[in-house]
Design a protein around this motif. Structure first.
Motif, PDB file in Angstrom:
ATOM      1  N   TRP A 169       0.887  -1.297  -0.035  1.00 62.93           N
ATOM      2  CA  TRP A 169       0.009   0.016   0.162  1.00 62.93           C
ATOM      3  C   TRP A 169       0.930   1.369   0.137  1.00 62.93           C
ATOM      4  N   PRO A 170       1.892   1.544   0.857  1.00 60.02           N
ATOM      5  CA  PRO A 170       2.674   2.666   0.863  1.00 60.02           C
ATOM      6  C   PRO A 170       3.263   2.722  -0.483  1.00 60.02           C
ATOM      7  N   VAL A 171       4.039   1.488  -0.957  1.00 57.67           N
ATOM      8  CA  VAL A 171       4.685   1.559  -2.349  1.00 57.67           C
ATOM      9  C   VAL A 171       3.855   2.088  -3.276  1.00 57.67           C
ATOM     10  N   ASN A 172       2.504   1.596  -3.450  1.00 55.64           N
ATOM     11  CA  ASN A 172       1.718   2.281  -4.384  1.00 55.64           C
ATOM     12  C   ASN A 172       1.491   3.583  -4.222  1.00 55.64           C
ATOM     13  N   ALA A 211      10.859   3.766  -4.554  1.00 49.55           N
ATOM     14  CA  ALA A 211       9.736   3.783  -3.678  1.00 49.55           C
ATOM     15  C   ALA A 211       9.761   2.389  -2.769  1.00 49.55           C
ATOM     16  N   CYS A 212      10.249   1.175  -3.372  1.00 46.84           N
ATOM     17  CA  CYS A 212      10.442   0.191  -2.586  1.00 46.84           C
ATOM     18  C   CYS A 212      11.573   0.202  -1.723  1.00 46.84           C
ATOM     19  N   MET A 241       9.700  -9.106  -4.025  1.00 45.07           N
ATOM     20  CA  MET A 241       8.337  -9.047  -4.522  1.00 45.07           C
ATOM     21  C   MET A 241       7.590  -7.828  -4.741  1.00 45.07           C
ATOM     22  N   LEU A 242       8.228  -6.702  -4.047  1.00 42.89           N
ATOM     23  CA  LEU A 242       7.686  -5.444  -4.114  1.00 42.89           C
ATOM     24  C   LEU A 242       8.038  -4.879  -5.476  1.00 42.89           C
ATOM     25  N   LYS A 243       9.373  -4.928  -5.689  1.00 39.05           N
ATOM     26  CA  LYS A 243       9.854  -4.257  -6.892  1.00 39.05           C
ATOM     27  C   LYS A 243       9.337  -4.824  -8.248  1.00 39.05           C
ATOM     28  N   ASP A 244       9.218  -5.999  -8.249  1.00 43.76           N
ATOM     29  CA  ASP A 244       8.859  -6.844  -9.410  1.00 43.76           C
ATOM     30  C   ASP A 244       7.520  -7.824  -9.321  1.00 43.76           C
ATOM     31  N   LYS A 245       6.657  -6.822  -8.694  1.00 39.12           N
ATOM     32  CA  LYS A 245       5.233  -7.478  -8.505  1.00 39.12           C
ATOM     33  C   LYS A 245       4.499  -8.043  -9.934  1.00 39.12           C
ATOM     34  N   HIS A 246       4.566  -7.059 -10.705  1.00 37.25           N
ATOM     35  CA  HIS A 246       3.718  -7.307 -12.006  1.00 37.25           C
ATOM     36  C   HIS A 246       4.434  -8.518 -12.815  1.00 37.25           C
ATOM     37  N   ALA A 279      -5.112  -8.391   1.643  1.00 38.50           N
ATOM     38  CA  ALA A 279      -4.276  -7.015   1.894  1.00 38.50           C
ATOM     39  C   ALA A 279      -4.997  -6.332   2.803  1.00 38.50           C
ATOM     40  N   ASN A 280      -6.450  -6.269   2.939  1.00 37.88           N
ATOM     41  CA  ASN A 280      -6.932  -5.278   4.114  1.00 37.88           C
ATOM     42  C   ASN A 280      -7.062  -5.963   5.252  1.00 37.88           C
ATOM     43  N   TYR A 281      -6.903  -7.241   5.267  1.00 37.64           N
ATOM     44  CA  TYR A 281      -6.928  -8.077   6.783  1.00 37.64           C
ATOM     45  C   TYR A 281      -5.464  -7.559   7.210  1.00 37.64           C
ATOM     46  N   ILE A 282      -4.503  -8.209   6.538  1.00 39.40           N
ATOM     47  CA  ILE A 282      -3.210  -7.598   7.002  1.00 39.40           C
ATOM     48  C   ILE A 282      -3.092  -6.524   7.546  1.00 39.40           C
TER      49      ILE A 282
END
Length: 362
Positions: free
Chosen positions: A56-59, A71-72, A178-183, A212-215
């Motif tokens: 979420w903060p990365v996006n 950003a990551c 995982m954050l950097k190469d998510k897509h 995502a919302n739960y975590i």
């Protein structure tokens, strides 16, 4: 024979659709991997949980024009710094208070025994001496067994030091990638899925949002409840305030059951410190207010988008998935229960129902 016919009609109605069959196969394969190799891929699962939390903060940074790699890096540095500060600030205090509480446990138990042994004198018509003696012998035997298990667990945990080091090095690296190469990873997973994946995609999109919302909500809930509990206990001068506050914060991981279990050490410590006095009742009232605000205000605010589940289903999910996968089963009990509900909903609305009805009409 009629039972087999009923089962056969149900099977054809629900799984005549190839998408439904593919969804069932994927669920069975995933469950088999988790059951047989869950311990091996646990670092990957931990990294995925943290990646969900930090996505979420990365996006948000990407949306304002920051490059995804930069950003990551920023989010990972901030997350690492906060984690280190929490460990440095809380871990020594929690460890020290834990040792002190363990050392005073025999004294607490002795005082409890003295109070129990006085019950026959206070209530001779309801409590007999031999009943108290039998109960005390049983409790002492159970306490000895628990002590032996704790000692054996402490020795066995020494061998987990290497695993902790692996987590400290590999997990942050996996989270970053995982954050950097998510897509890139999502495209690879999409390429591996079969073409008959309409229901898989439907359930996947729903669960991606839910998890995502739960975590994110659960981490916020732990921090708020734990911080408020620590501050309340410190202001009321309760012994082991930080340790008990941390336990209250972590108890929200297990809905309903956690709050009931953590009430015992809070009440025992307060009773040992003050006895049945106004201070004891003031603390219990404050603790009850914290639990009430958590259940009636904080949880609805944080999990307003979550699929509503009956409390009985949540407790069953905690017991079932916790028995299968321990801590992570408990942590993901609600998302996994939501997954089961989403799968049932997807199957109930499967086009196979329409196809079967049309064939019966013809």
């Amino acid at each position: 024979m009629s039972l087999f016919n009923v089962f056969g009609r149900w099977y054809r109605r629900k799984f005549s659709d190839p998408d439904a069959a593919m969804l069932l196969i994927l669920i069975l394969l995933t469950a088999a991997v988790l059951v047989f190799w869950g311990g091996l891929i646990m670092p990957v699962m931990v990294a995925a949980v943290i990646a969900y939390l930090l996505d979420w903060p990365v996006n948000r940074l990407v949306n304002i024009g920051v490059g995804r790699t930069f950003a990551c890096s920023i989010v990972m540095l901030v997350f690492t710094a906060i984690t280190i500060l929490l460990l440095v600030g809380l871990l020594p205090t929690v460890s020290r208070q834990s040792v002190n509480l363990i050392q005073e446990t025999p004294l607490i138990w002795q005082n409890a025994q003295d109070w129990i042994l006085r019950l026959p004198d206070k209530y001779p018509d309801y409590v007999q001496v031999y009943q108290i003696q039998q109960m005390m012998e049983g409790l002492n035997d159970h306490l000895v067994e628990i002590g032996q298990h704790l000692i054996s667990a402490s020795f066995s945990s020494i061998g987990n030091v290497a695993a902790i080091l692996v987590y400290m090095i590999l997990v942050p690296l996996m989270v970053f990638f995982m954050l950097k190469d998510k897509h890139f990873f999502l495209d690879n997973i999409s390429f591996l899925l079969p073409q008959e994946r309409r229901l898989i995609t439907q359930v996947g999109h729903e669960m991606n949002t839910q998890i995502a919302n739960y975590i994110r909500g659960k981490v916020i809930e732990i921090i708020i409840v734990g911080a408020v509990s620590c501050i309340t206990f410190v202001l009321m001068d309760l012994r082991y305030a930080i340790l008990l506050g941390v336990l209250v914060g972590l108890s929200v991981l297990i809905p309903y059951i956690g709050a009931a279990v953590v009430t015992i050490p809070v009440a025992v410590v307060a009773l040992f410190q003050w006895g049945v006095s106004p201070e004891f009742w003031y603390l219990m009232v404050a603790y009850g207010i914290i639990q009430a605000l958590d259940g009636n205000l904080l949880v609805p605010l944080l999990f307003s988008e979550a699929v509503s589940l009956h409390p009985l289903y949540i407790i069953i999910a905690v017991l079932f998935f916790g028995g299968l996968w321990g801590f992570w089963g408990v942590f993901f009990a609600i998302p996994l229960a939501t997954l089961v509900k989403a799968v049932i909903t997807a199957w109930s609305g499967s086009p196979g129902d329409i196809y079967t009805d049309e064939m019966n009409t013809k």
